[in-house]
Write a protein that holds these residues in place. Sequence first.
Motif, short mmCIF file in Angstrom:
data_model
loop_
_atom_site.label_atom_id
_atom_site.label_comp_id
_atom_site.label_asym_id
_atom_site.label_seq_id
_atom_site.Cartn_x
_atom_site.Cartn_y
_atom_site.Cartn_z
N ALA A 51 45.35 34.59 32.78
CA ALA A 51 45.11 34.22 34.18
C ALA A 51 46.42 34.14 34.94
N GLY A 52 47.43 33.53 34.33
CA GLY A 52 48.73 33.44 34.97
C GLY A 52 49.36 34.80 35.19
N ALA A 53 49.23 35.69 34.20
CA ALA A 53 49.77 37.04 34.32
C ALA A 53 49.04 37.83 35.41
N ALA A 54 47.72 37.64 35.50
CA ALA A 54 46.95 38.34 36.54
C ALA A 54 47.37 37.86 37.92
N LEU A 55 47.56 36.57 38.07
CA LEU A 55 48.01 36.03 39.35
C LEU A 55 49.41 36.56 39.70
N ALA A 56 50.30 36.53 38.73
CA ALA A 56 51.68 36.99 38.95
C ALA A 56 51.75 38.49 39.22
N ALA A 57 50.79 39.26 38.72
CA ALA A 57 50.81 40.71 38.96
C ALA A 57 50.74 41.01 40.45
N GLY A 58 49.93 40.28 41.16
CA GLY A 58 49.81 40.51 42.60
C GLY A 58 50.74 39.66 43.44
N SER A 105 34.98 36.71 30.09
CA SER A 105 35.73 37.08 28.90
C SER A 105 35.90 38.61 28.83
N MET A 106 35.35 39.26 27.82
CA MET A 106 35.46 40.72 27.75
C MET A 106 34.90 41.35 29.03
N GLY A 107 33.83 40.78 29.56
CA GLY A 107 33.25 41.26 30.82
C GLY A 107 34.20 41.07 31.98
N ALA A 108 35.02 40.01 31.95
CA ALA A 108 36.03 39.80 32.99
C ALA A 108 37.08 40.91 32.95
N GLY A 109 37.48 41.29 31.73
CA GLY A 109 38.41 42.41 31.60
C GLY A 109 37.81 43.70 32.13
N ARG A 114 45.57 31.89 25.19
CA ARG A 114 45.45 33.32 25.53
C ARG A 114 44.85 33.51 26.92
N PHE A 115 43.78 32.76 27.22
CA PHE A 115 43.11 32.93 28.50
C PHE A 115 43.94 32.35 29.65
N VAL A 116 44.61 31.24 29.40
CA VAL A 116 45.47 30.64 30.43
C VAL A 116 46.62 31.59 30.74
N ALA A 117 47.23 32.18 29.71
CA ALA A 117 48.33 33.12 29.91
C ALA A 117 47.86 34.37 30.66
N PRO A 174 40.59 37.88 29.42
CA PRO A 174 41.32 37.92 28.15
C PRO A 174 42.70 38.58 28.24
N SER A 175 42.92 39.41 29.26
CA SER A 175 44.19 40.12 29.37
C SER A 175 44.36 40.62 30.81
N ALA A 176 45.60 40.63 31.27
CA ALA A 176 45.89 41.13 32.61
C ALA A 176 46.54 42.50 32.56
N GLU A 177 46.54 43.14 31.40
CA GLU A 177 47.29 44.39 31.23
C GLU A 177 46.81 45.53 32.12
N ASP A 178 45.56 45.51 32.56
CA ASP A 178 45.04 46.59 33.40
C ASP A 178 45.28 46.36 34.89
N LEU A 179 45.84 45.21 35.25
CA LEU A 179 46.06 44.92 36.66
C LEU A 179 47.45 45.40 37.09
N PRO A 180 47.52 46.16 38.17
CA PRO A 180 48.82 46.63 38.64
C PRO A 180 49.57 45.51 39.36
N ALA A 181 50.86 45.66 39.51
CA ALA A 181 51.68 44.72 40.26
C ALA A 181 51.56 45.05 41.74
N ASP A 182 50.38 44.78 42.29
CA ASP A 182 50.06 45.16 43.66
C ASP A 182 48.96 44.23 44.15
N ALA A 183 49.27 43.39 45.12
CA ALA A 183 48.30 42.41 45.61
C ALA A 183 47.07 43.04 46.26
N SER A 184 47.13 44.30 46.61
CA SER A 184 45.99 44.94 47.25
C SER A 184 45.01 45.56 46.25
N ARG A 185 45.32 45.53 44.95
CA ARG A 185 44.46 46.19 43.96
C ARG A 185 44.23 45.30 42.77
N PRO A 186 43.10 44.70 42.62
CA PRO A 186 42.03 44.52 43.61
C PRO A 186 42.36 43.42 44.61
#
Length: 187
Positions: free
Chosen positions: A170-177, A115-119, A165-168, A139-151
């Motif tokens: 996760a989907g946004a984090a996956l789509a970022a990379g 959760s917050m620790g995942a962020g 909220r959590f499903v969205a 909880p949010s993918a806003e800190d993840l760049p649109a770059d599959a190499s990071r992380p």
Amino acid sequence: MFLVAGAAVLLGSTGGVSRSVARAGSTPIRVIAPEGLARAPTIVLVHGFSGSAAMMDPMASALARAGHVVVLPDLPGHGSNATPLEDGALEPAVSDAVDFAATTTGQPVAVVGHSMGAGAVTSWAVGNPAAATAAISLPSAEDLPADASRPANLLILWGALESDRFVAAAGAALAAGYPDAVPGRTY
């Protein structure tokens, strides 16, 4: 009868491991390790909002019995950490815990947050792209760049009954990379 059964469950979940406490910078740390020599990677396990290192003890004990040294930080404003929970305070606490784990064990370090620790761990991992990172209920993918190499080594987990909220997230984090990615596959 229930008291005896409860005590047996607690002893079973925490037996076979050793516990110690330390500090990494201003971050209080609990260390749960297998009795004997640990050969597996060290795991930094980060709790969620209104949680603490103590709440993660059953999971940490299971991981320690499997051979891992588990480092549990109390994030700012949680558990025994009196540092105020302010913007930007979580990532340094994760960094302190990872540095402590790497220095103390000399083993590779995986970082897991809930959760917050995942962020917090995904934000930290963006600046440390080689880190093995798992985000449970991000909880949010806003800190993840649109770059599959990071992380590069990010495992995103969420439960079937999570809130939207959590499903969205996760989907946004996956789509970022991986913009064309679908859940359930490895990329």
